[in-house]
Motif scaffolding. Structure first.
Motif, PDB file in Angstrom:
ATOM      1  N   GLY A 116      39.292  59.287  38.219  1.00  0.00           N
ATOM      2  CA  GLY A 116      38.609  58.007  38.251  1.00  0.00           C
ATOM      3  C   GLY A 116      38.520  57.502  39.670  1.00  0.00           C
ATOM      4  N   LEU A 117      37.776  56.429  39.838  1.00  0.00           N
ATOM      5  CA  LEU A 117      37.544  55.916  41.186  1.00  0.00           C
ATOM      6  C   LEU A 117      37.484  54.389  41.151  1.00  0.00           C
ATOM      7  CD1 LEU A 117      36.675  56.505  44.171  1.00  0.00           C
ATOM      8  CD2 LEU A 117      34.341  56.660  43.338  1.00  0.00           C
ATOM      9  N   ILE A 118      38.313  53.758  41.988  1.00  0.00           N
ATOM     10  CA  ILE A 118      38.289  52.293  42.099  1.00  0.00           C
ATOM     11  C   ILE A 118      37.683  51.987  43.462  1.00  0.00           C
ATOM     12  CG2 ILE A 118      39.667  50.179  41.881  1.00  0.00           C
ATOM     13  CD1 ILE A 118      41.949  51.928  40.793  1.00  0.00           C
ATOM     14  N   GLY A 119      36.482  51.451  43.445  1.00  0.00           N
ATOM     15  CA  GLY A 119      35.749  51.294  44.705  1.00  0.00           C
ATOM     16  C   GLY A 119      35.712  49.879  45.232  1.00  0.00           C
ATOM     17  N   GLY A 120      36.305  49.660  46.375  1.00  0.00           N
ATOM     18  CA  GLY A 120      36.184  48.394  47.090  1.00  0.00           C
ATOM     19  C   GLY A 120      36.783  47.198  46.369  1.00  0.00           C
ATOM     20  N   LEU A 121      36.425  46.021  46.870  1.00  0.00           N
ATOM     21  CA  LEU A 121      36.956  44.783  46.292  1.00  0.00           C
ATOM     22  C   LEU A 121      36.466  44.607  44.856  1.00  0.00           C
ATOM     23  CD1 LEU A 121      38.720  42.441  47.400  1.00  0.00           C
ATOM     24  CD2 LEU A 121      36.628  41.139  47.670  1.00  0.00           C
ATOM     25  N   LYS A 122      35.237  45.066  44.598  1.00  0.00           N
ATOM     26  CA  LYS A 122      34.677  44.976  43.231  1.00  0.00           C
ATOM     27  C   LYS A 122      35.526  45.815  42.278  1.00  0.00           C
ATOM     28  CE  LYS A 122      31.350  44.313  40.082  1.00  0.00           C
ATOM     29  NZ  LYS A 122      31.323  45.478  39.270  1.00  0.00           N
ATOM     30  N   GLY A 123      35.851  47.017  42.688  1.00  0.00           N
ATOM     31  CA  GLY A 123      36.693  47.885  41.860  1.00  0.00           C
ATOM     32  C   GLY A 123      38.050  47.254  41.618  1.00  0.00           C
ATOM     33  N   ALA A 124      38.593  46.638  42.682  1.00  0.00           N
ATOM     34  CA  ALA A 124      39.895  45.971  42.556  1.00  0.00           C
ATOM     35  C   ALA A 124      39.810  44.819  41.552  1.00  0.00           C
ATOM     36  CB  ALA A 124      40.356  45.466  43.910  1.00  0.00           C
ATOM     37  N   ALA A 125      38.695  44.069  41.610  1.00  0.00           N
ATOM     38  CA  ALA A 125      38.507  42.944  40.673  1.00  0.00           C
ATOM     39  C   ALA A 125      38.388  43.465  39.245  1.00  0.00           C
ATOM     40  CB  ALA A 125      37.264  42.151  41.056  1.00  0.00           C
ATOM     41  N   GLU A 126      37.707  44.606  39.094  1.00  0.00           N
ATOM     42  CA  GLU A 126      37.574  45.203  37.762  1.00  0.00           C
ATOM     43  C   GLU A 126      38.956  45.612  37.232  1.00  0.00           C
ATOM     44  OE1 GLU A 126      34.672  48.405  37.820  1.00  0.00           O
ATOM     45  OE2 GLU A 126      33.393  47.223  39.113  1.00  0.00           O
ATOM     46  N   TYR A 127      39.770  46.186  38.122  1.00  0.00           N
ATOM     47  CA  TYR A 127      41.103  46.613  37.694  1.00  0.00           C
ATOM     48  C   TYR A 127      41.973  45.403  37.351  1.00  0.00           C
ATOM     49  CZ  TYR A 127      44.247  50.474  36.931  1.00  0.00           C
ATOM     50  OH  TYR A 127      45.028  51.417  36.318  1.00  0.00           O
ATOM     51  N   GLU A 128      41.824  44.344  38.148  1.00  0.00           N
ATOM     52  CA  GLU A 128      42.570  43.105  37.848  1.00  0.00           C
ATOM     53  C   GLU A 128      42.184  42.584  36.469  1.00  0.00           C
ATOM     54  OE1 GLU A 128      41.919  40.375  41.046  1.00  0.00           O
ATOM     55  OE2 GLU A 128      43.415  41.320  42.334  1.00  0.00           O
ATOM     56  N   LYS A 129      40.902  42.698  36.148  1.00  0.00           N
ATOM     57  CA  LYS A 129      40.448  42.238  34.826  1.00  0.00           C
ATOM     58  C   LYS A 129      41.106  43.073  33.727  1.00  0.00           C
ATOM     59  CE  LYS A 129      36.360  41.411  32.044  1.00  0.00           C
ATOM     60  NZ  LYS A 129      34.932  41.655  31.851  1.00  0.00           N
ATOM     61  N   LEU A 130      41.175  44.392  33.950  1.00  0.00           N
ATOM     62  CA  LEU A 130      41.761  45.286  32.949  1.00  0.00           C
ATOM     63  C   LEU A 130      43.251  45.005  32.734  1.00  0.00           C
ATOM     64  CD1 LEU A 130      39.994  48.635  33.924  1.00  0.00           C
ATOM     65  CD2 LEU A 130      39.736  47.430  31.762  1.00  0.00           C
ATOM     66  N   VAL A 131      43.955  44.679  33.831  1.00  0.00           N
ATOM     67  CA  VAL A 131      45.409  44.442  33.683  1.00  0.00           C
ATOM     68  C   VAL A 131      45.724  42.949  33.509  1.00  0.00           C
ATOM     69  CG1 VAL A 131      46.104  46.531  34.920  1.00  0.00           C
ATOM     70  CG2 VAL A 131      45.829  44.425  36.198  1.00  0.00           C
ATOM     71  N   LYS A 132      44.654  42.166  33.317  1.00  0.00           N
ATOM     72  CA  LYS A 132      44.778  40.714  33.074  1.00  0.00           C
ATOM     73  C   LYS A 132      45.556  40.018  34.189  1.00  0.00           C
ATOM     74  CE  LYS A 132      44.424  41.291  28.102  1.00  0.00           C
ATOM     75  NZ  LYS A 132      44.153  42.734  28.135  1.00  0.00           N
ATOM     76  N   LEU A 133      45.024  40.188  35.401  1.00  0.00           N
ATOM     77  CA  LEU A 133      45.662  39.603  36.582  1.00  0.00           C
ATOM     78  C   LEU A 133      44.582  38.864  37.370  1.00  0.00           C
ATOM     79  CD1 LEU A 133      48.232  39.768  38.605  1.00  0.00           C
ATOM     80  CD2 LEU A 133      47.019  41.654  39.637  1.00  0.00           C
ATOM     81  N   THR A 134      44.815  37.604  37.704  1.00  0.00           N
ATOM     82  CA  THR A 134      43.851  36.907  38.553  1.00  0.00           C
ATOM     83  C   THR A 134      44.369  36.975  39.981  1.00  0.00           C
ATOM     84  OG1 THR A 134      43.424  35.448  36.696  1.00  0.00           O
ATOM     85  CG2 THR A 134      42.533  34.761  38.817  1.00  0.00           C
ATOM     86  N   GLY A 135      44.004  38.023  40.644  1.00  0.00           N
ATOM     87  CA  GLY A 135      44.491  38.256  41.998  1.00  0.00           C
ATOM     88  C   GLY A 135      43.452  37.923  43.047  1.00  0.00           C
ATOM     89  N   LYS A 136      43.724  38.394  44.262  1.00  0.00           N
ATOM     90  CA  LYS A 136      42.839  38.060  45.380  1.00  0.00           C
ATOM     91  C   LYS A 136      41.481  38.747  45.271  1.00  0.00           C
ATOM     92  CE  LYS A 136      46.160  36.684  48.839  1.00  0.00           C
ATOM     93  NZ  LYS A 136      46.915  37.053  50.030  1.00  0.00           N
ATOM     94  N   ALA A 137      41.420  39.877  44.578  1.00  0.00           N
ATOM     95  CA  ALA A 137      40.133  40.567  44.439  1.00  0.00           C
ATOM     96  C   ALA A 137      39.183  39.735  43.584  1.00  0.00           C
ATOM     97  CB  ALA A 137      40.340  41.941  43.822  1.00  0.00           C
TER      98      ALA A 137
END
Lengths: 220, 278
Positions: free
Chosen positions: B219-240
Motif C-alpha cells: 500500500g501507499l500513503i501519499g503526502g499530507l492527504k494520505g496522512a489525513a486519510e490514515y487519521e480518518k481510518l484510525v479515528k484520530l484528528t491529528g495535524k494532517a
C-alpha cells in the motif's frame, strides 16, 4: 598499479556479489556479511568527509572575510554546540533534543515551505499552454491538484447535480487516481525500465573495467 | 500599460501574498471537508489490521525535518494503528537527521497507548549506507544494529530475542522523503520477499505507483492527504486532518493562478496576432 588495484577490487567484488546471490553456501554468506559490514563502515567516512569539507569551506570564508562570512561563524557555532550537546548529554539529552526541536526543525521546515511560494510564482509565469504537450501537462496537473485535496470533492458535491453526486460522490479524487495509475504509471514504467537497463549496463562496464570515469580522470 | 500586460508582469510579491492568505485563512476560520480514503491508503490499513497480535513491524523514519509537516502526522497515525493492534514495533532510520524524529515519534506513541520500550517497541537509531543496512537486516538484524539507540546490546533486549531477520518481520513500513522505498523494494522485497508499505511525501507518489500496481508495495500513503486519510481510518484528528484545509486552499490558489496566467497569456497572444495582421 594505482589504477589496476582498484580495477581488480571492483572486478572481484562485483563478480562475487553477483554470484553469491545464487549460492547460499555458509562460506559465501559469511564473506557477504563481511562485505556488507565494510560497506557500512565506508559509509561512515562519507559523514566525516562531509563534515571536513564543511569546516574547510567555512573556515576559508571566515579567514578571507568573504561576503556573508558572519554566517560561517554561525555554522561553526551550530556545529560545535550541537555536537557537544550530543556527545556530552547524549542523543536523548535535554539540550540536544531542544536544539533539534526548536532550531533544526523550524529552520528546515521554513526553508522547505518557501517552495510553495516559489512554485506558485513559477507556475503563474511559466506553466503556459503554448503547445499541445504543454496543454496536456497543464490539464493533468490541474486535475491532480484538484483531486488530491478534499476541497475538490467538497466543491463537486456542492456544485454538481445531486443525481451525479449520488453516482460518484468523489469524482475529482477518482479522476486524479486514474491519472496517477493510468497515464502517469505508464510513463513512469517506461522511464524506470530505461533507467534500470542503463544501470545494469553501467554496472557491468564498471565491473569489467570499461567504465573508468569514477577514477580521478578518464585520461589517466 | 494595458491590464493584460500588467497581469503578465505582476510583481511576484502579490502572488506570495495570495498563497500566504490561502494558507493562513483556514487556520483562522477552520471548516470541515470530507476526506475520501483512497485504495492505496486503505490497503496499508487493511494489511496492518489483518496482522495477528504480537506480529513485528519495522518502521523506518527516513525523512529529514523539512518534510516533517507531511510525514510526522503520518508516522503518528501509523504508529497509533500498530499499537492499537498490539504489534511489536522496531523503529530505525537511515537518515542521520531523522534519528531524533523517530525517537520522538515512538515516545509520543508510547505515552498515548502505554507501550513499554524494550518490551513493546525498540528504537535502533541511525545507520549509514542504507543498501548495506537493508541487506544486513536480511541476514541478522544485529549485524547492522549491534546496539539500540541508547547503546544497549540488541541481543540482550527481551523483545528482540526471537527477531533475527526479515523472516520474523511481518511488514516494513518506510516513512520516507527520499529514495528509500525503492531501496527497500530492491533489497528487502526482491531478495528476501519482505512485505513493504510506503508512506511518502506528496511529490513522490507518482513515482511509486508502478511498484504499487506491480504488488511490490502492499500500500501507499501519499503526502499530507494520505496522512489525513490514515487519521480518518484510525479515528484520530491529528495535524494532517487540520492541515488539509490549508493545503486545499493553497491548491485552489495555485490552480487559480495557473488558469489566470494562461487566460492572460492567450489574450495577449491574440492581441499580438491581431496587431501583426493590421
Amino acid at each position: 598499479m594505482k589504477r589496476q588495484i582498484p580495477l581488480i577490487i571492483s572486478f572481484v567484488c562485483g563478480i562475487f556479489m553477483l554470484i553469491q546471490f545464487f549460492i547460499p553456501h555458509p562460506g559465501f554468506i559469511s564473506v557477504y556479511r563481511g562485505i556488507l559490514n565494510w560497506a557500512r563502515i565506508i559509509g561512515v567516512f562519507a559523514l566525516i568527509i562531509g563534515i571536513g569539507t564543511l569546516v574547510r569551506l567555512h573556515f576559508r570564508r571566515i579567514t578571507r572575510r568573504s561576503p556573508g562570512w558572519f554566517y560561517s561563524v554561525v555554522v561553526f557555532a551550530g556545529l560545535i554546540v550541537t555536537a557537544s550537546a550530543g556527545i556530552i548529554g547524549g542523543t536523548r539529552g535535554k539540550l540536544f533534543v531542544w536544539i533539534f526541536q526548536n532550531i533544526n526543525i523550524p529552520l528546515d521546515a521554513t526553508m522547505f515551505s518557501l517552495l510553495a511560494f516559489f512554485m506558485a510564482s513559477a507556475a503563474y509565469r511559466a506553466f503556459r499552454a503554448r503547445t499541445l504537450d504543454a496543454t496536456l501537462l497543464l490539464i493533468a496537473a490541474v486535475i491532480v491538484m484538484f483531486g488530491r485535496v478534499p476541497i475538490g470533492d467538497f466543491l463537486w458535491q456542492a456544485v454538481a447535480p445531486q443525481s451525479w453526486v449520488d453516482k460518484v460522490p468523489f469524482l475529482p479524487e477518482q479522476v486524479a487516481e486514474w491519472v496517477m495509475s493510468g497515464p502517469n504509471m505508464a510513463a513512469r514504467r517506461g522511464i524506470m525500465i530505461g533507467a534500470a537497463l542503463g544501470a545494469i549496463s553501467t554496472s557491468l562496464k564498471i565491473i569489467l573495467g570499461i567504465e573508468r570515469s569514477h577514477f580521478a580522470s578518464s585520461s589517466q | 500599460m494595458s491590464l493584460t500586460e500588467r497581469l503578465l508582469n505582476i510583481d511576484r510579491r502579490y502572488i506570495y501574498l495570495v498563497i500566504a492568505v490561502a494558507v493562513l485563512v483556514p487556520f483562522i476560520l477552520p471548516f470541515h471537508m470530507p476526506v475520501y480514503v483512497s485504495q492505496p491508503v486503505r490497503s496499508v490499513y487493511d494489511f496492518i489490521e489483518a496482522l495477528p497480535e504480537g506480529s513485528v513491524v519495522l518502521v523506518g523514519f527516513n525523512y529529514s525535518p523539512s518534510t516533517m509537516p507531511e510525514l510526522y502526522p503520518m508516522s503518528l497515525a501509523v504508529l497509533k494503528h500498530c499499537c492499537s493492534r498490539k504489534l511489536k514495533i522496531i523503529g530505525m532510520t537511515l537518515y542521520s537527521s531523522a534519528a531524533t524524529i523517530g525517537d520522538t515519534a515512538l515516545k509520543e506513541m508510547a505515552e498515548s497507548c502505554s507501550y513499554q520500550e524494550l518490551q513493546d517497541y525498540v528504537y535502533l537509531g541511525y545507520k549509514p549506507n542504507f543498501e548495506a543496512t537493508m541487506l544486513g537486516i536480511g541476514e541478522d538484524i544485529a549485524d547492522p544494529f549491534p546496539t539500540d539507540y541508547m547503546n544497549r546490546p540488541v541481543t540482550e533486549i527481551s523483545m528482540m530475542k526471537n527477531i533475527k531477520n526479515y523472516r520474523d518481520i511481518a511488514l516494513v513500513i518506510d516513512l520516507g522523503s527520499g529514495n528509500t522505498p525503492e531501496a527497500w523494494i530492491a533489497y528487502a522485497g526482491s531478495r528476501y520477499g519482505q512485505k513493504i508499505a510506503s508512506g511518502c511525501t506528496g511529490v513522490m507518489v507518482s513515482g511509486l505507483y508502478p511498484y504499487l500496481k506491480a504488488g511490490q508495495l502492499v500500500g501507499l500513503i501519499g503526502g499530507l492527504k494520505g496522512a489525513a486519510e490514515y487519521e480518518k481510518l484510525v479515528k484520530l484528528t491529528g495535524k494532517a486532518t487540520l492541515g488539509m484545509n490549508a493545503q486545499s486552499m493553497a491548491h485552489l490558489a495555485i490552480i487559480f493562478l495557473v488558469l489566470l496566467g494562461n487566460v492572460v497569456y492567450l489574450i495577449s497572444r491574440h492581441k499580438a496576432r491581431k496587431k501583426v495582421k493590421v
